[in-house]
Write a protein that holds these residues in place. Structure first.
Motif, short mmCIF file in Angstrom:
data_model
loop_
_atom_site.label_atom_id
_atom_site.label_comp_id
_atom_site.label_asym_id
_atom_site.label_seq_id
_atom_site.Cartn_x
_atom_site.Cartn_y
_atom_site.Cartn_z
N LEU A 71 -2.37 -0.55 6.40
CA LEU A 71 -1.64 -0.26 5.18
C LEU A 71 -0.33 -1.05 5.15
O LEU A 71 0.55 -0.84 5.98
CB LEU A 71 -1.32 1.24 5.10
CG LEU A 71 -2.52 2.19 5.09
CD1 LEU A 71 -2.09 3.61 5.40
CD2 LEU A 71 -3.23 2.14 3.73
N ASN A 123 1.01 3.58 -3.20
CA ASN A 123 1.50 4.92 -2.84
C ASN A 123 3.01 4.89 -2.64
O ASN A 123 3.53 3.98 -1.98
CB ASN A 123 0.87 5.40 -1.53
CG ASN A 123 -0.65 5.47 -1.59
OD1 ASN A 123 -1.22 6.45 -2.02
ND2 ASN A 123 -1.29 4.38 -1.14
N ASP A 180 0.84 -1.19 0.00
CA ASP A 180 0.00 0.00 0.00
C ASP A 180 0.87 1.25 0.00
O ASP A 180 0.55 2.24 -0.66
CB ASP A 180 -0.91 0.01 1.24
CG ASP A 180 -1.96 -1.08 1.20
OD1 ASP A 180 -2.68 -1.16 0.19
OD2 ASP A 180 -2.04 -1.87 2.16
N VAL A 181 1.98 1.19 0.76
CA VAL A 181 2.87 2.35 0.89
C VAL A 181 4.33 1.90 0.86
O VAL A 181 4.72 1.00 1.60
CB VAL A 181 2.63 3.12 2.21
CG1 VAL A 181 3.53 4.35 2.28
CG2 VAL A 181 1.17 3.53 2.35
N PHE A 235 1.80 2.90 9.99
CA PHE A 235 1.01 2.70 8.77
C PHE A 235 0.31 1.34 8.82
O PHE A 235 -0.86 1.21 8.45
CB PHE A 235 1.91 2.78 7.53
CG PHE A 235 2.39 4.15 7.19
CD1 PHE A 235 1.76 4.91 6.21
CD2 PHE A 235 3.50 4.70 7.82
CE1 PHE A 235 2.21 6.18 5.88
CE2 PHE A 235 3.96 5.97 7.50
CZ PHE A 235 3.32 6.72 6.53
N ILE A 260 5.85 7.36 -0.95
CA ILE A 260 6.17 8.59 -0.22
C ILE A 260 7.66 8.82 -0.38
O ILE A 260 8.48 7.98 -0.02
CB ILE A 260 5.82 8.48 1.27
CG1 ILE A 260 4.32 8.26 1.47
CG2 ILE A 260 6.27 9.74 2.02
CD1 ILE A 260 3.91 8.09 2.92
N THR A 280 3.16 -1.67 4.48
CA THR A 280 4.15 -0.61 4.29
C THR A 280 5.56 -1.12 4.54
O THR A 280 5.77 -2.00 5.36
CB THR A 280 3.85 0.56 5.26
OG1 THR A 280 2.52 1.03 5.03
CG2 THR A 280 4.83 1.70 5.07
N PHE A 296 -4.00 9.57 4.47
CA PHE A 296 -4.54 8.22 4.54
C PHE A 296 -5.74 8.11 5.48
O PHE A 296 -5.92 7.12 6.17
CB PHE A 296 -3.44 7.23 4.98
CG PHE A 296 -2.29 7.19 4.02
CD1 PHE A 296 -2.34 6.45 2.87
CD2 PHE A 296 -1.13 7.93 4.28
CE1 PHE A 296 -1.28 6.42 1.98
CE2 PHE A 296 -0.07 7.90 3.40
CZ PHE A 296 -0.14 7.16 2.24
#
Length: 293
Positions: free
Chosen positions: A74, A105, A51-52, A69, A107, A76, A291
């Motif tokens: 999520l 996603n 997800d991240v 997260f 970051i 991550t 989020f």
């Protein structure tokens, strides 16, 4: 004279053959490593779903609390690398795409390293064992001045970067000795230190108007339908040249400026790196802003 030349030629042949054998042996050892660091974990991995994914330097590694997260459901991992530049962050994302990762996603910690397009030798060296096994790595390094030596001279890269990928690292890789770089889903927490450097001067820094590797990351995300979230992370109160972040915002208006989210020195281990407590405050804000469910 003829005998001397034959003898010299034999020595050269032995050296070259030895270098080729050692190169193959070292590379074979690194190709079976999955538990020492973030780079080989990605290089030797199969397709993953996230997800991240978090990318950047130590200011990503120490600032984004990946388990927070996960608590939000999520999946991550923090792939931030202490000492790394955008050169390495871009290559990590390329490798993930080469291995068919599915990422929703990304970051990216994008602030201080926007001022350069250099590789970070101490970090980029960890990619070199795989330069003959990955077109992505080969092509990424092909623009460097010393590419030909690194690529074509057998065992040269292992000698040049002995402190990083030499005998010691090869041995530890062979015996599967773990490090802490994969703990906490890649996040590395820092504590407050009495002698931490709480002053910094970034007056001379200026973001490049079109940082090549930042633009690569941005383009890869667009091409693969990945939401791209670029952020500037906090620094302590005693920094000279804080208008640098305003320059970044002007050059890259899509980058979110979170420099002032955490201010007090008590939340910093050093001027550019927050403590675990500060990182949790910062991460909570990122989760809230991007989020919310």
């Amino acid at each position: 004279m003829k005998r001397f030349l034959i003898y010299t030629a034999k020595i050269i042949v032995v050296i070259v053959l030895g270098a080729i054998v050692l190169d193959g042996l070292y590379t074979a050892i690194f190709l079976q490593s999955k538990n020492r660091g973030k780079i080989e974990t990605v290089v030797n991995s199969d397709a993953q779903n996230y997800d991240v994914v978090i990318l950047g330097s130590s200011r990503a590694n120490n600032h984004f609390v990946a388990p927070m997260f996960e608590e939000k459901g999520l999946k991550t991992f923090n792939y931030g690398m202490s000492g790394g530049h955008l050169f390495e962050a871009s290559l990590m994302l390329k490798l993930m795409m080469e291995r068919k990762y599915k990422i929703k996603n990304v970051i990216l910690e994008a602030d201080l390293n926007l001022s350069n397009e250099h590789d970070a030798e101490g970090i980029s060296a960890y990619f070199l064992p795989y330069i003959h096994n990955s077109e992505v790595i080969k092509n990424h390094f092909s623009t460097l001045e010393n590419f030909n030596e690194l690529y074509y001279i057998p065992f040269y890269r292992y000698i040049k970067f002995d402190a990083r990928i030499g005998v010691r690292e090869t041995f530890f890789t062979l015996i599967h000795k773990k490090t802490n770089s994969l703990d906490n889903l890649g996040y590395y927490p820092l504590e407050k230190h009495k002698n931490g450097n709480m002053k910094n001067n970034i007056v001379s820094l200026n973001p490049l108007p079109h940082n090549k590797y930042y633009e690569e990351i941005k383009s890869i995300c667009k091409a693969n339908n990945i939401k791209f979230i670029a952020v500037m992370t906090p620094m302590c109160e005693n920094v000279k040249g804080m208008n640098y972040f305003e320059k970044v915002k002007k050059a890259y208006p899509e980058i979110y400026n979170y420099e002032s989210v955490v201010k007090e020195d008590k939340y910093f281990s050093s001027c550019g790196h927050m403590t675990n407590e500060g990182a949790k405050i910062f991460t909570a804000r990122i989760l809230k802003d991007f989020f919310k469910k």
